[in-house]
Design a protein around this motif. Structure first.
Motif, PDB file in Angstrom:
ATOM      1  N   ILE A   5       2.331   3.601  15.216  1.00 43.95           N
ATOM      2  CA  ILE A   5       2.203   3.701  13.761  1.00 43.95           C
ATOM      3  C   ILE A   5       3.300   4.588  13.206  1.00 43.95           C
ATOM      4  O   ILE A   5       3.593   5.654  13.754  1.00 43.95           O
ATOM      5  N   TRP A   6       3.904   4.151  12.125  1.00 44.90           N
ATOM      6  CA  TRP A   6       4.947   4.870  11.376  1.00 44.90           C
ATOM      7  C   TRP A   6       4.336   5.174  10.020  1.00 44.90           C
ATOM      8  O   TRP A   6       4.006   4.273   9.265  1.00 44.90           O
ATOM      9  N   PHE A   7       4.156   6.466   9.724  1.00 46.64           N
ATOM     10  CA  PHE A   7       3.516   6.922   8.500  1.00 46.64           C
ATOM     11  C   PHE A   7       4.515   7.705   7.661  1.00 46.64           C
ATOM     12  O   PHE A   7       5.231   8.557   8.181  1.00 46.64           O
ATOM     13  N   VAL A   8       4.543   7.423   6.364  1.00 49.53           N
ATOM     14  CA  VAL A   8       5.372   8.163   5.405  1.00 49.53           C
ATOM     15  C   VAL A   8       4.472   8.584   4.262  1.00 49.53           C
ATOM     16  O   VAL A   8       3.724   7.771   3.717  1.00 49.53           O
ATOM     17  N   GLY A   9       4.533   9.862   3.890  1.00 50.81           N
ATOM     18  CA  GLY A   9       3.726  10.358   2.784  1.00 50.81           C
ATOM     19  C   GLY A   9       4.495  11.353   1.942  1.00 50.81           C
ATOM     20  O   GLY A   9       5.319  12.103   2.449  1.00 50.81           O
ATOM     21  N   ASP A  10       4.249  11.338   0.649  1.00 48.15           N
ATOM     22  CA  ASP A  10       4.875  12.260  -0.305  1.00 48.15           C
ATOM     23  C   ASP A  10       3.806  13.232  -0.778  1.00 48.15           C
ATOM     24  O   ASP A  10       2.817  12.824  -1.385  1.00 48.15           O
ATOM     25  N   THR A  20      13.296   2.627   9.340  1.00 48.13           N
ATOM     26  CA  THR A  20      14.052   2.721   8.092  1.00 48.13           C
ATOM     27  C   THR A  20      13.060   2.704   6.947  1.00 48.13           C
ATOM     28  O   THR A  20      11.946   2.192   7.081  1.00 48.13           O
ATOM     29  N   TRP A  21      13.480   3.272   5.841  1.00 49.87           N
ATOM     30  CA  TRP A  21      12.599   3.276   4.677  1.00 49.87           C
ATOM     31  C   TRP A  21      13.424   3.400   3.412  1.00 49.87           C
ATOM     32  O   TRP A  21      14.536   3.915   3.407  1.00 49.87           O
ATOM     33  N   PRO A  62      12.391   3.216  -1.203  1.00 53.06           N
ATOM     34  CA  PRO A  62      11.224   3.153  -2.111  1.00 53.06           C
ATOM     35  C   PRO A  62      10.506   1.803  -2.077  1.00 53.06           C
ATOM     36  O   PRO A  62       9.330   1.719  -2.392  1.00 53.06           O
ATOM     37  N   ASP A  63      11.220   0.750  -1.641  1.00 49.19           N
ATOM     38  CA  ASP A  63      10.642  -0.593  -1.679  1.00 49.19           C
ATOM     39  C   ASP A  63      10.161  -1.130  -0.340  1.00 49.19           C
ATOM     40  O   ASP A  63       9.379  -2.072  -0.292  1.00 49.19           O
ATOM     41  N   LYS A  64      10.660  -0.551   0.770  1.00 47.92           N
ATOM     42  CA  LYS A  64      10.377  -1.182   2.059  1.00 47.92           C
ATOM     43  C   LYS A  64      10.441  -0.173   3.203  1.00 47.92           C
ATOM     44  O   LYS A  64      11.277   0.712   3.211  1.00 47.92           O
ATOM     45  N   MET A  65       9.528  -0.357   4.165  1.00 48.03           N
ATOM     46  CA  MET A  65       9.542   0.393   5.419  1.00 48.03           C
ATOM     47  C   MET A  65       9.699  -0.610   6.552  1.00 48.03           C
ATOM     48  O   MET A  65       9.153  -1.713   6.486  1.00 48.03           O
TER      49      MET A  65
END
Length: 86
Positions: free
Chosen positions: A41-46, A73-74, A76-79
C-alpha cells in the motif's frame, strides 16, 4: 520515490506489518506491506486537508532474498505505484 528492497526473513504473505518507507511533514508518505495479505500500500496524506488522503494497492509475491524495485509517483491528479516496473 524509488528504491530497491530485499526481504531477508519474510515473505509477502506473512502476517506481519512491514513499513518500507515513511516520512511526515505537511504531506505524509507511507509505503507498507499490509499484515492481512500480500498487499503493498502507498499512502499519501496532507495534514492540513485530511479528507484528501489517498492510497493505492498492489498485490505482491515476494520471497526472502529476492530483490524488488519499488517506485511511486504522485501529482494532485494521480498516484502511481510500480513494483518491478509494472
Amino acid at each position: 520515490i524509488t528504491f530497491w528492497l530485499q526481504p531477508i526473513n519474510w515473505e509477502s504473505n506473512d502476517s506481519s506489518f512491514h513499513v518500507l518507507f515513511e516520512t511526515h511533514g505537511k504531506t505524509s508518505f507511507i509505503i507498507y506491506k499490509y499484515f492481512e495479505d500480500s498487499k503493498l500500500i502507498w499512502f499519501v496524506g496532507d495534514k492540513n486537508r485530511p479528507a484528501l488522503a489517498d492510497k493505492i494497492e498492489a498485490k505482491v509475491n515476494w520471497k526472502p532474498g529476492n530483490w524488488q524495485h519499488l517506485a511511486v509517483t504522485w501529482s494532485p491528479d494521480k498516484m502511481q505505484l510500480y513494483v518491478n516496473g509494472e
